[in-house]
Write an enzyme that holds these catalytic residues in place. Structure first.
Site, short mmCIF file in Angstrom:
data_model
loop_
_atom_site.label_atom_id
_atom_site.label_comp_id
_atom_site.label_asym_id
_atom_site.label_seq_id
_atom_site.Cartn_x
_atom_site.Cartn_y
_atom_site.Cartn_z
N GLN A 175 -2.53 -1.22 -2.32
CA GLN A 175 -2.40 -1.90 -3.82
C GLN A 175 -2.62 -0.65 -4.95
OE1 GLN A 175 -0.41 -4.75 -4.17
NE2 GLN A 175 -0.56 -4.40 -6.32
N LYS A 184 1.17 -11.69 -2.17
CA LYS A 184 1.72 -11.00 -0.98
C LYS A 184 1.30 -11.69 0.32
CE LYS A 184 2.37 -6.64 -3.37
NZ LYS A 184 2.04 -5.26 -3.68
N ASP A 188 5.80 0.33 1.28
CA ASP A 188 6.14 0.28 -0.24
C ASP A 188 7.10 1.45 -0.58
OD1 ASP A 188 4.90 -1.66 -1.98
OD2 ASP A 188 2.94 -0.69 -1.55
N1 GUN Z 1 1.02 -2.19 -8.23
C1 GUN Z 1 2.06 -2.49 -8.74
N2 GUN Z 1 3.36 -2.65 -8.25
C2 GUN Z 1 3.00 -2.35 -6.95
C3 GUN Z 1 3.59 -2.24 -5.82
O1 GUN Z 1 4.86 -2.82 -5.59
N3 GUN Z 1 3.04 -2.08 -4.68
C4 GUN Z 1 1.69 -1.54 -4.70
N4 GUN Z 1 1.40 -1.13 -3.49
N5 GUN Z 1 0.96 -1.69 -5.96
C5 GUN Z 1 1.68 -1.86 -7.24
#
Ligand code: GUN
Length: 282
Positions: free
Chosen positions: A94, A50, A117
């Site tokens: 996350q 990211k 998110d």
């Molecule tokens: N863990 C697995 N997929 C994601 C996601 O799309 N965003 C976040 N913040 N954590 C994750």
């Protein structure tokens, strides 16, 4: 018959290019804050990806890495600071969080307009109500983008989703319902799963079970979207037995190179949109 391979890597690259051009033309520097707690190896990789993707399109990505032992007070303070920081446009935590932390309580503290998110109950609720102000979770949004690009209108399609997680299965069911699909959500307690899967025009698999879906689970010509990312002997494998299923499906996403890159692209898109909204309101 061999399925058309849906190239998520290429579609994601196109989206990132468009975003980079828009950001560069705007002369605004969007800021994404990423909170990581602990050292989950998969999370380390996702956060690094990211950060790299955000930086490449001209976005400032600030990673806040807290120790595994961080408590809720520490996290709440950090989130409050980021909520109050006018420079920060998007905040993500996350997942998964260490077991001692209450995920719902923490996600609920992110300001809804910075929740890029879309995991807060507020945005999840807006999506469920088919309200266009909802910030939609990145992975389900990526799945729908891939389907729209390959199939066009999804109206009337029967979609079977295997998996009912808060971050993929449930929001994806809402999104597809909003696109006039007939949606069945299957899960670990579903009976006759292969028979149910065979009824799908579109089969989305997001359960984290390596190669669960076999060739005889798929209706000939169906679109098969594999959200699974499982590590086996250092290799990534999906929830679908790709080599077998590609002989019967009409469309299929590979792992890697399918849904994964779209997740990152959609997060960047959500962040840029949040940034534009915040600038238009200031
Ligand atoms: N863990 C697995 N997929 C994601 C996601 O799309 N965003 C976040 N913040 N954590 C994750």
């Amino acid at each position: 018959m061999t399925a058309v391979i849906i190239d998520g890597k290429q579609q994601a690259a196109q989206i990132r290019e468009l975003l980079a051009a828009e950001i560069s033309a705007s002369r605004i520097k969007p800021v994404l804050a990423v909170i990581q707690v602990g050292d989950n190896p998969a999370s380390q990789v996702y956060v690094r990806n990211k950060h790299k993707a955000a930086t490449e399109i001209g976005m400032d990505c600030r990673v806040f890495h807290l120790p595994e032992t961080a408590d809720e007070v520490m996290l709440s303070e950090l989130i409050a600071n980021l909520n109050n920081d006018c420079d920060v446009n998007g905040i993500i935590v996350q997942l998964p969080l260490p077991k001692h932390l209450n995920e719902l309580r923490i996600l609920s503290q992110i300001a809804y307009y910075k929740d890029v998110d879309g995991f807060s109950p507020y945005n999840a609720g807006l999506l469920q109500m088919n309200n266009s102000d909802a910030v939609v979770a990145a992975t389900p949004q990526g799945v729908v983008e891939l389907l729209n690009a390959s199939l066009g209108s999804l109206t009337g399609k029967h979609v079977v989703i295997i998996g009912r997680s808060n971050i993929v299965g449930r929001p994806l069911a809402d999104l597809l319902l909003n696109q006039n699909c007939t949606v069945t959500v299957a899960h670990s307690k579903t009976v006759n799963l292969p028979e149910l899967a065979r009824q799908a025009d579109i089969l989305v698999v997001a359960c984290g079970c390596p190669r669960l879906v076999r060739q005889d689970w798929v209706k000939p010509g169906a679109a098969v979207i594999d959200v699974g990312i499982n590590r086996e002997d250092g290799k990534l494998v999906g929830d679908v037995d790709f080599e077998a299923v590609k002989n019967v499906a009409g469309f299929i996403t590979p792992v890697p190179g399918g849904v994964g890159p779209m997740t990152v692209a959609m997060l960047l898109k959500n962040t840029w949109q949040a940034c534009l909204k915040q600038h238009s309101q200031s």
